[in-house]
Write a protein that holds these residues in place. Structure first.
Motif, PDB file in Angstrom:
ATOM      1  N   ALA A  76       0.819  -1.212   0.000  1.00  0.00           N
ATOM      2  CA  ALA A  76       0.000   0.000   0.000  1.00  0.00           C
ATOM      3  C   ALA A  76       0.853   1.262   0.000  1.00  0.00           C
ATOM      4  CB  ALA A  76      -0.925  -0.003   1.214  1.00  0.00           C
ATOM      5  N   SER A  77       2.170   1.114   0.097  1.00  0.00           N
ATOM      6  CA  SER A  77       3.116   2.224   0.191  1.00  0.00           C
ATOM      7  C   SER A  77       2.966   2.991   1.506  1.00  0.00           C
ATOM      8  CB  SER A  77       3.018   3.191  -0.997  1.00  0.00           C
ATOM      9  OG  SER A  77       1.896   4.034  -0.872  1.00  0.00           O
ATOM     10  N   LEU A  78       2.341   2.351   2.487  1.00  0.00           N
ATOM     11  CA  LEU A  78       2.342   2.951   3.832  1.00  0.00           C
ATOM     12  C   LEU A  78       3.715   2.781   4.453  1.00  0.00           C
ATOM     13  CD1 LEU A  78      -0.961   1.854   5.599  1.00  0.00           C
ATOM     14  CD2 LEU A  78      -0.204   4.184   5.209  1.00  0.00           C
ATOM     15  N   GLU A  98       1.989   9.062  -5.289  1.00  0.00           N
ATOM     16  CA  GLU A  98       0.632   9.623  -5.302  1.00  0.00           C
ATOM     17  C   GLU A  98      -0.268   8.840  -6.257  1.00  0.00           C
ATOM     18  OE1 GLU A  98      -0.017  13.489  -4.252  1.00  0.00           O
ATOM     19  OE2 GLU A  98       1.235  12.605  -2.706  1.00  0.00           O
ATOM     20  N   ARG A 101      -1.219   5.585  -4.690  1.00  0.00           N
ATOM     21  CA  ARG A 101      -2.268   5.732  -3.674  1.00  0.00           C
ATOM     22  C   ARG A 101      -3.634   5.899  -4.312  1.00  0.00           C
ATOM     23  NH1 ARG A 101       1.527   9.832  -1.202  1.00  0.00           N
ATOM     24  NH2 ARG A 101       3.025   8.388  -0.324  1.00  0.00           N
ATOM     25  N   ALA A 102      -3.666   6.577  -5.457  1.00  0.00           N
ATOM     26  CA  ALA A 102      -4.945   6.824  -6.105  1.00  0.00           C
ATOM     27  C   ALA A 102      -5.547   5.538  -6.658  1.00  0.00           C
ATOM     28  CB  ALA A 102      -4.763   7.838  -7.230  1.00  0.00           C
ATOM     29  N   ARG A 103      -4.708   4.518  -6.874  1.00  0.00           N
ATOM     30  CA  ARG A 103      -5.248   3.335  -7.536  1.00  0.00           C
ATOM     31  C   ARG A 103      -5.533   2.204  -6.566  1.00  0.00           C
ATOM     32  NH1 ARG A 103       0.556   2.331  -9.069  1.00  0.00           N
ATOM     33  NH2 ARG A 103       0.396   3.885 -10.709  1.00  0.00           N
ATOM     34  N   LEU A 104      -5.424   2.436  -5.277  1.00  0.00           N
ATOM     35  CA  LEU A 104      -5.601   1.302  -4.370  1.00  0.00           C
ATOM     36  C   LEU A 104      -6.621   1.582  -3.269  1.00  0.00           C
ATOM     37  CD1 LEU A 104      -4.062   1.677  -1.339  1.00  0.00           C
ATOM     38  CD2 LEU A 104      -2.080   1.584  -2.793  1.00  0.00           C
ATOM     39  N   GLN A 130     -11.428   9.764  -2.197  1.00  0.00           N
ATOM     40  CA  GLN A 130     -10.861   8.886  -3.215  1.00  0.00           C
ATOM     41  C   GLN A 130     -11.279   9.326  -4.618  1.00  0.00           C
ATOM     42  OE1 GLN A 130      -9.133   6.383  -1.701  1.00  0.00           O
ATOM     43  NE2 GLN A 130      -8.261   5.539  -3.576  1.00  0.00           N
TER      44      GLN A 130
ATOM     45  N   ALA C   9      -8.834   4.232 -13.784  1.00  0.00           N
ATOM     46  CA  ALA C   9      -7.646   4.612 -13.035  1.00  0.00           C
ATOM     47  C   ALA C   9      -6.379   4.328 -13.825  1.00  0.00           C
ATOM     48  CB  ALA C   9      -7.608   3.878 -11.699  1.00  0.00           C
ATOM     49  N   PRO C  15      -6.908  11.128 -11.171  1.00  0.00           N
ATOM     50  CA  PRO C  15      -7.546  10.430 -10.066  1.00  0.00           C
ATOM     51  C   PRO C  15      -7.787  11.357  -8.873  1.00  0.00           C
ATOM     52  CG  PRO C  15      -5.215   9.964 -10.089  1.00  0.00           C
ATOM     53  CD  PRO C  15      -5.475  10.887 -11.237  1.00  0.00           C
ATOM     54  N   GLY C  16      -8.722  11.000  -8.051  1.00  0.00           N
ATOM     55  CA  GLY C  16      -8.951  11.730  -6.822  1.00  0.00           C
ATOM     56  C   GLY C  16      -9.785  12.978  -7.023  1.00  0.00           C
ATOM     57  N   PRO C  17     -10.199  13.582  -5.899  1.00  0.00           N
ATOM     58  CA  PRO C  17     -11.108  14.723  -5.983  1.00  0.00           C
ATOM     59  C   PRO C  17     -10.419  16.039  -6.300  1.00  0.00           C
ATOM     60  CG  PRO C  17     -10.698  14.148  -3.707  1.00  0.00           C
ATOM     61  CD  PRO C  17      -9.924  13.160  -4.533  1.00  0.00           C
ATOM     62  N   LEU C 104      -3.287   7.419   2.519  1.00  0.00           N
ATOM     63  CA  LEU C 104      -3.364   6.640   1.287  1.00  0.00           C
ATOM     64  C   LEU C 104      -4.283   7.281   0.257  1.00  0.00           C
ATOM     65  CD1 LEU C 104      -3.534   2.998   2.601  1.00  0.00           C
ATOM     66  CD2 LEU C 104      -1.682   4.113   1.398  1.00  0.00           C
ATOM     67  N   PRO C 106      -5.661   9.951  -2.575  1.00  0.00           N
ATOM     68  CA  PRO C 106      -4.964  10.686  -3.635  1.00  0.00           C
ATOM     69  C   PRO C 106      -4.743  12.158  -3.302  1.00  0.00           C
ATOM     70  CG  PRO C 106      -6.967   9.621  -4.467  1.00  0.00           C
ATOM     71  CD  PRO C 106      -6.978   9.462  -2.998  1.00  0.00           C
ATOM     72  N   VAL C 239       2.121   6.448  10.631  1.00  0.00           N
ATOM     73  CA  VAL C 239       1.250   5.399  10.103  1.00  0.00           C
ATOM     74  C   VAL C 239       2.034   4.247   9.484  1.00  0.00           C
ATOM     75  CG1 VAL C 239      -0.672   6.935   9.701  1.00  0.00           C
ATOM     76  CG2 VAL C 239       0.952   6.537   7.866  1.00  0.00           C
TER      77      VAL C 239
END
Lengths: 247, 268, 240
Positions: A76-78, A98, A101-104, A130, C9, C15-17, C104, C106, C239
């Motif tokens: 998750a790249s956390l 980035e 993150r947008a794809r998961l 998201q 995607a 992606p994202g808002p 996590l 975007p 985190v």
């Protein structure tokens, strides 16, 4: 590790590389090369390879503490991997975190729900972070049988209902990669079947799923990866007392 | 792919981050020279300090300057060192830089405390009071708290790595703020200036006082370098000790080798 | 529908808002949360007024003295009230896992931090701003001082929230986290205190408070530019 090492991928039965064509669906492929993970001062796993094509499901197994959750956090790249790299469609994930993150969607042990907000508000917030439109909340709630509870504050929900609400988050906004840590824990039989159906639908549309679970889920042709098979080099007194010690 | 065959490669992949062995050899080779040079500089500086002419206003109490001023310099120098090491640690993730930042912090705090105490001792004969809200003293006091915060956060986490990285961020944030704090304290002080405060360390310092001062400063710097190396060495040896314990535990409970490293590390 | 997920995607289509919508959604959510548990925000103001009330008991009720220390008391107590509210800035989101989902999303984490700090200021700094004239009144601050006091606080309290966010983010998951925050944050608050008080003092002495206000504005801009990044870096570590 170079990408041509994919023949070493422990879990890939066929090592035929998917040609990254211009068409997104055919090219989507998630892979890890030589991944190593260190938590605190302790090495968890090392030299881990995997390869997952579009529509694939990777089921992580291993005893408690073997590093399934850590691997999911790396994916998750956390958690940055201590070694190795993640490749999405052949491109290094670390170059553009980035976009990754947008794809998961990541579902960890926490429910990430606010008791003061209603079920719909909770879900709407996460979908809104998201996705631009934040549209699919009602459908996600309905899928897990929570439509009637949409306007209830979460503090009034039962533990199982919260669990379902938390899980329905992955349906509320689209994302091609699902990373699920013990998704079936605390779910009743019907919800487990819903989960299985949603995972299969996601895969049928070309989505990817990586999940850690003790309770076997009924998935078509899953790949198995035992994190236990990639132990870090043991700490030895004479040979190399420093391995993994500093990070 | 068999686990045994892959083992050597894995060792390398997790191990490429640092070579503490080389650092230890380097430290061992340098330390005797550092200590010798430090003792020499301090000895010469002290002789100079006690043979230098006394100030016609302050009398012999001016000799406190030869400890006070180098301590103040080193207090600031050490904080700069910590900030640079923290930046290196954050950007390149070099473990030795992390180690240096953490090892330097208590040393810097000690210099700061020394500066405050000698300043207070010097203030009594000069100003007739132990503490004056002089701009410099106040800035140094704030610096002391920055050091304390750095030390506290580095040790506040069960996961030592987390503490190291949080301390690194704090050091950088503090470093950006030090000039701002200094500026604001100077501003505040000029607004509330009282007549009794005279400025110490005015630019006109005679060369007979300057050379012992600079020699003392050199001695302090060498002492800082030596003690920093010793502290880093100490930390590394502690880590080796923990590894040896983990290894011996592993040999005892052979089959579950992967998990047995945990108890030994949990103490750290 | 998830059916279209990989296509949208993977095609790389935005992606994202987006930054602004993402910022607004986080602010709205935090404000809604604060509204549903009003006690937390009120607590800071209550603390502010109560602490300020203690000073006359400690130093006497001589009007000249109280008038002289009024700006200092308002600023010191406001600063402590902000400090008191810092721990809850990220802690609940950290404990219930919301923070890792935010990390996590975007939307870039510094933007989320800025949004959370904005909401924090709206629920803590702004009420303090509203309560400050009451305390100034009780201390007999001359009428000329009110405008500048409010202007200085409007510039200073957001800076306090921003700097505090870094401290709050750094101490997440620490043993004794709540005790650590003051140690980390208070030294960094000193410039805001000095210029905030000095602005009011200058005005009352018949001088221009412009330099102080400009410096505070510069400090706020610098904090807006830097603090979200530092706090976001600290949150990423938290985190892991």
């Amino acid at each position: 590790m170079a990408a041509d090492n994919s023949s070493q991928a422990a879990s890939a039965p066929s090592a035929a590389p998917a040609a990254p064509s211009g068409r997104p669906r055919a090219g989507v492929r998630f892979a890890g090369r030589d991944l190593g993970c260190v938590r605190g001062d302790r090495a968890i796993f090392a030299g881990l390879d995997f390869d997952l094509p579009a529509g694939g499901a990777l089921v992580l197994s291993g005893p408690n503490g073997s590093g399934k959750s850590s691997l999911l956090r790396v994916l998750a790249s956390l958690l940055p991997p201590a070694a190795g790299q993640l490749l999405w469609d052949g491109a290094d994930v670390a170059r553009d975190p980035e976009a990754h993150r947008a794809r998961l969607h990541y579902q960890g042990h926490h429910e990430a729900l606010k008791p003061e907000l209603t079920a719909a508000e909770n879900l709407g917030f996460w979908a809104g972070l998201q996705d631009k439109s934040a549209g699919a909340v009602a459908r996600a709630l309905a899928r897990f049988g929570l439509a009637d509870l949409a306007d209830q504050p979460v503090r009034l929900l039962s533990a199982g209902q919260r669990r379902r609400l938390s899980l329905s988050r992955i349906l509320a906004a689209p994302a091609p990669l699902w990373l699920l840590d013990e998704p079936s824990v605390g779910l009743d039989a019907r919800s487990v079947r819903t989960l299985e159906a949603e995972i299969e639908a996601h895969r049928a549309a070309g989505g990817l799923v990586v999940l850690a679970t003790h309770q076997p889920l009924d998935l078509a042709d899953p790949r198995a990866l035992s994190v236990d098979d990639f132990p870090p080099a043991p700490v030895t007194a004479d040979d190399d007392p420093w391995a993994g010690a500093l990070w | 792919m068999s686990t045994q065959a892959a083992a050597p490669r894995k060792t390398r992949s997790l191990h490429r981050f640092a070579n503490p062995g080389r650092f230890l050899r380097l430290a061992d080779a340098t330390l005797p020279w550092l200590w010798m040079a430090c003792a020499l500089a301090l000895a010469v500086g002290l002789v100079g300090a006690f043979t230098a002419p006394v100030d016609y206003q302050q009398g012999a109490s001016v000799r406190i300057m030869y400890v006070h001023v180098p301590a103040a310099w080193l207090a600031m120098f050490t904080y700069t060192t910590i900030a640079v090491a923290s930046a290196v640690a954050l950007v390149w993730r070099h473990p030795l830089a992390d180690l240096a930042a953490r090892a330097a912090s208590p040393v810097g705090a000690s210099f700061t405390l020394l500066c405050l105490v000698t300043g207070s001792l010097w203030g009594k004969p000069m100003w007739g009071t132990w503490w004056v809200w002089d701009a410099r003293l106040t800035s140094v006091l704030v610096l002391f708290f920055l050091y304390l915060g750095h030390m506290a956060i580095a040790n506040a986490f069960d996961d030592a790595g987390r503490g190291r990285r949080a301390a690194a961020i704090l050091a950088l944030v503090g470093f950006v703020n030090v000039p701002i704090i200094k500026f604001s304290v100077d501003w505040w002080n000029t607004l509330h200036q009282t007549a009794s405060v005279s400025r110490i360390g005015a630019p006109a310092i005679h060369s007979s006082m300057l050379w012992p001062l600079l020699t003392m400063a050199l001695g302090f710097t060498l002492f800082f370098a030596a003690i920093l190396l010793v502290r880093m060495k100490n930390e590394l040896l502690g880590q080796r000790l923990r590894n040896l314990r983990a290894a011996s535990l592993q040999r005892r409970g052979e089959p579950g080798a992967a998990a047995t490293g945990q108890p030994a590390h949990a103490e750290s | 529908m998830p059916k279209t997920a990989p296509e949208t995607a993977a095609a790389g289509g935005d992606p994202g808002p987006g930054l602004i919508l993402g910022f607004a959604r986080v602010v709205a959510r935090d404000l809604r949360l604060a509204l549903r548990q009003r006690g937390d925000a009120l607590l800071a103001v209550l603390f502010f007024v109560l602490t300020a009330m203690l000073f006359p008991f400690g130093i006497g009720q001589e009007p000249n003295l109280l008038q002289r220390i009024a700006p200092g008391v308002v600023w010191v107590t406001a600063l402590l009230a902000v400090l008191l509210s810092l721990e809850r800035l990220f802690l609940r989101d950290y404990e219930d896992g919301s923070l890792e989902l935010m990390a996590l999303s975007p939307v870039p984490l510094p933007v989320i931090v800025l949004a959370k700090v904005t909401a924090h200021w709206l629920t803590t700094g702004l009420p303090l701003l509203a309560a400050a004239p009451i305390i100034a009144l009780m201390y007999g601050l001359p009428a000329a001082g009110y405008g500048i006091l409010l202007a200085a606080m409007a510039l200073g309290t957001p800076t306090l929230s921003l700097i505090g966010a870094v401290g709050a983010a750094l101490t997440l998951g620490a043993r004794r986290g709540g005790v650590l925050i003051p140690l980390l944050v208070l030294p960094l608050y000193i410039p805001v205190l000095i210029f905030g008080v000095s602005a009011v003092d200058a005005q009352m002495a018949g001088l221009s408070a412009r330099p102080q206000l400009l410096l505070m504005g510069a400090g706020l801009l610098a904090a807006v530019a830097l603090a979200p990044w530092a706090a976001a870096g600290a949150l990423r570590q938290a985190v892991e």
